[in-house]
Design an enzyme around this catalytic site. Sequence first.
Site, PDB file in Angstrom:
ATOM      1  N   PRO A  82     -11.083   2.002 -15.502  1.00  0.00           N
ATOM      2  CA  PRO A  82     -11.446   1.589 -13.720  1.00  0.00           C
ATOM      3  C   PRO A  82     -10.685   2.459 -12.890  1.00  0.00           C
ATOM      4  O   PRO A  82      -9.205   3.776 -13.682  1.00  0.00           O
ATOM      5  CB  PRO A  82     -10.071   0.365 -13.778  1.00  0.00           C
ATOM      6  CG  PRO A  82      -9.261   0.473 -15.706  1.00  0.00           C
ATOM      7  CD  PRO A  82     -10.262   1.052 -16.129  1.00  0.00           C
ATOM      8  N   CYS A  83     -11.524   4.210 -12.124  1.00  0.00           N
ATOM      9  CA  CYS A  83     -11.065   5.477 -12.169  1.00  0.00           C
ATOM     10  C   CYS A  83     -11.378   5.198 -10.718  1.00  0.00           C
ATOM     11  O   CYS A  83     -11.144   5.977  -9.905  1.00  0.00           O
ATOM     12  CB  CYS A  83     -11.765   6.386 -12.592  1.00  0.00           C
ATOM     13  SG  CYS A  83     -11.843   6.311 -14.194  1.00  0.00           S
ATOM     14  N   GLN A  84     -11.029   4.218  -9.518  1.00  0.00           N
ATOM     15  CA  GLN A  84     -11.250   4.314  -8.340  1.00  0.00           C
ATOM     16  C   GLN A  84     -10.115   5.316  -7.774  1.00  0.00           C
ATOM     17  O   GLN A  84     -10.172   5.585  -6.459  1.00  0.00           O
ATOM     18  CB  GLN A  84     -10.753   3.071  -8.121  1.00  0.00           C
ATOM     19  CG  GLN A  84     -11.436   1.848  -8.440  1.00  0.00           C
ATOM     20  CD  GLN A  84     -11.813   0.828  -9.882  1.00  0.00           C
ATOM     21  OE1 GLN A  84     -10.921   1.779 -10.187  1.00  0.00           O
ATOM     22  NE2 GLN A  84     -11.396  -0.088  -9.895  1.00  0.00           N
ATOM     23  N   THR A  85      -9.203   5.902  -8.506  1.00  0.00           N
ATOM     24  CA  THR A  85      -8.006   6.635  -8.089  1.00  0.00           C
ATOM     25  C   THR A  85      -8.608   7.744  -8.005  1.00  0.00           C
ATOM     26  O   THR A  85      -8.543   8.908  -7.081  1.00  0.00           O
ATOM     27  CB  THR A  85      -6.985   6.369  -8.967  1.00  0.00           C
ATOM     28  OG1 THR A  85      -6.006   7.025  -8.089  1.00  0.00           O
ATOM     29  CG2 THR A  85      -6.924   7.227 -10.166  1.00  0.00           C
ATOM     30  N   PHE A  86      -9.655   8.301  -8.321  1.00  0.00           N
ATOM     31  CA  PHE A  86     -10.646   9.935  -8.483  1.00  0.00           C
ATOM     32  C   PHE A  86     -11.637   9.851  -7.215  1.00  0.00           C
ATOM     33  O   PHE A  86     -11.901  10.535  -7.158  1.00  0.00           O
ATOM     34  CB  PHE A  86     -10.723   9.220 -10.194  1.00  0.00           C
ATOM     35  CG  PHE A  86      -9.761   9.474 -11.307  1.00  0.00           C
ATOM     36  CD1 PHE A  86      -9.086  10.260 -10.418  1.00  0.00           C
ATOM     37  CD2 PHE A  86     -10.094   9.034 -12.407  1.00  0.00           C
ATOM     38  CE1 PHE A  86      -7.801  10.332 -11.275  1.00  0.00           C
ATOM     39  CE2 PHE A  86      -9.177   9.106 -13.199  1.00  0.00           C
ATOM     40  CZ  PHE A  86      -8.039  10.186 -12.802  1.00  0.00           C
TER      41      PHE A  86
END
EC number: 2.1.1.37
Length: 514
Positions: A76-80
Site C-alpha cells: 500500500p503506497c497511497q501516501t505517495f
Amino acid sequence: MEDSPPAGFRILDLFAGPGGLDVAADVLGHQVTGIEWDTGACATRRKAGMSTFQGDVRRYRAAFFPYAQVLTGGPPCQTFTVAGHGAGRRSLDLVVGYIRRLHKAVRAGDQEWKEIFRTWRGISEELRRKELKAQDVKARKRKVEELRALKRKAVKLRLERLGNSADEVKRLMKSFEDVPRNLDFPDDELDGLLKEFSDLNNEHAVLKSRLEELGDERTGLVLQPLWWVIERSRRPGSEPYEAVVLEQVPAVLPVWEEYAKVLASLGYRTGTQLMHTEAFGVPQTRRRAVLMARLDRAALIDDVRLRPGDLPIVSETHERYQPKGRPASRSKAPFTEPLPMEPPKASLESPKAPWVPMETALRRAREIKPELPERPAFTVISNYGTGGVSEARGRRDHDVPSATITGKVSRNRVVLKGTDEDLERFSPAEAGVLQTFPVAYPWDGNDVSQQIGNAVPPRLALHVLRHVLEPELSGEEARTRLKQATADLEAWEPGKPVDGRKHGDWKGHPLTGR
C-alpha cells in the site's frame, strides 16, 4: 502434437488483495499463496479458492516460506500518490533513503548476513518509534478536530442569534476557515469563540505538519518486499527467488527504480515500466508502475553485477486511449516517467489491436453470464470531479474504455447516453469485469467496491507474469500463449472454497515445508 505449457512456479504474493494477480497466475498454471490483512479481501480469496494467510505482512518472514520461487506484491503506497506535493514528496524521499541504506549494507557486507540484518533491524526500530509517536499525534489531532467541530457549531449558533441571515452565516463561516488572523468583533462572546477556533486551527496545522514529518505507517510496508528478496538472497541456507514482480501507482516508480539497483547487485536482471492498462486489453484507462526482475544465475556464478534496466519492457498489444479533442500530454514530474529501455529482442510486436470499450467487455461477460443486464448506450458519470472542480464530474460513454475503477465505483452514476435518465449502476460482477476479473469471480466480504478498485487488473498481470516467468517463448509462441490465457481468464470459474490460515498455521502448506 501441441507444445506443453511452461512449467509452473510457486508464487508468494504479498499484500495480495482479492486476487487480481493470483487469478492471472492461476490461469497461467502457477501455484499462488497470498498474504493479506483485509478481512473482506480474505473472504473473497477463500471463496475463490485462493490459498491465503491473513495478517500483517510484517509479522511474516521470507524464511517461513522456503519453497516459494517467485515473490510478487503491491504494498500500500497511497501516501505517495501526492508525490511532489508536501507530504507525499517527503514520504517518497524517506523510503528512498531507507532503500539506499539497505543497498549500502548489501554491497558493503556482501556475504556478512549479520551486518545486513543489523541494518534492517535498525531501520525497523526507527520506523516503529516513528509509528508510536505518530499514533500519539494522531490521537491529539482527532481530539483537536472534535473540539474544533464543537467550536465551529458554537460560532454558527452565535451568528444566527445575532440576527445574521442564512446566507450571511454561510459566507462568514467560510471566511473563518482560513483563520488565524487578528479577530475583533463587537460581540465579546463571538470574538472569544473565534479566538478559540483560531487557536484550534493553528494547533491542527502544527499536528498535521508533525505527522508529515514522522511519515506514514505504510512506509515500512513498502520496504517489506525488498527485505524479503535480500533475506532470500543473503541469509545463509536460503535460495534466492527466481523472479520478483511488484506493482503500484505511478508515483511509486522512483521506489521501484531504487529497488532495481539493489536487485541488480543481488544478481537479478531488472526493469521498471509505467504501464497503461488499456494498452494491454484492459477496458479501462489506468496507469501502474511495475518492477520486474529475473534471477541471472550466470551472474551469481561469475559474481557479475548487472545494470538495472536490462530486462526488456513488456510490449503493448493494444492502442492507448486518447480522448477526442484532447492533445497528448506528458507529465511534468520526472519520477512518473519510465526509465528508457532497449526494445525486447524477441518482442510481441505486431499490429496493435484497438483499445477495448466498456460495452465490449460487458457484452462478453453477458455471453458467459446471461443474467447480467442488457445495457443500452450509456454514459458513466464519475463520483469524482475533474480539474479540481468537484461539480464537474468526469464522463465516459459506453463505446470507450472506462475511467480508472476506484473504490468508489459503486457510486458512479450510469445514465442513458444523451440524457440524464438513470440506469442501474454497475454491479460488483460488472465492475470486476471492467477491472478484467472473470465475471464468475465470487466477490464476498465487506466493501467489495474497495476490493475491486484496489486490485491489480488480472489481464495486466497476465502480460507481466508471462513476460517475466516465460522469457523462453518466442514472439509467436508468446502471442498464442497470451491469447489462450486471456480466453481462460474470461471463462475462469472458482473451484472449491478453501479455509484461510493465520500466522503459525504452517502445517501441510506446500510453501512452508512443515
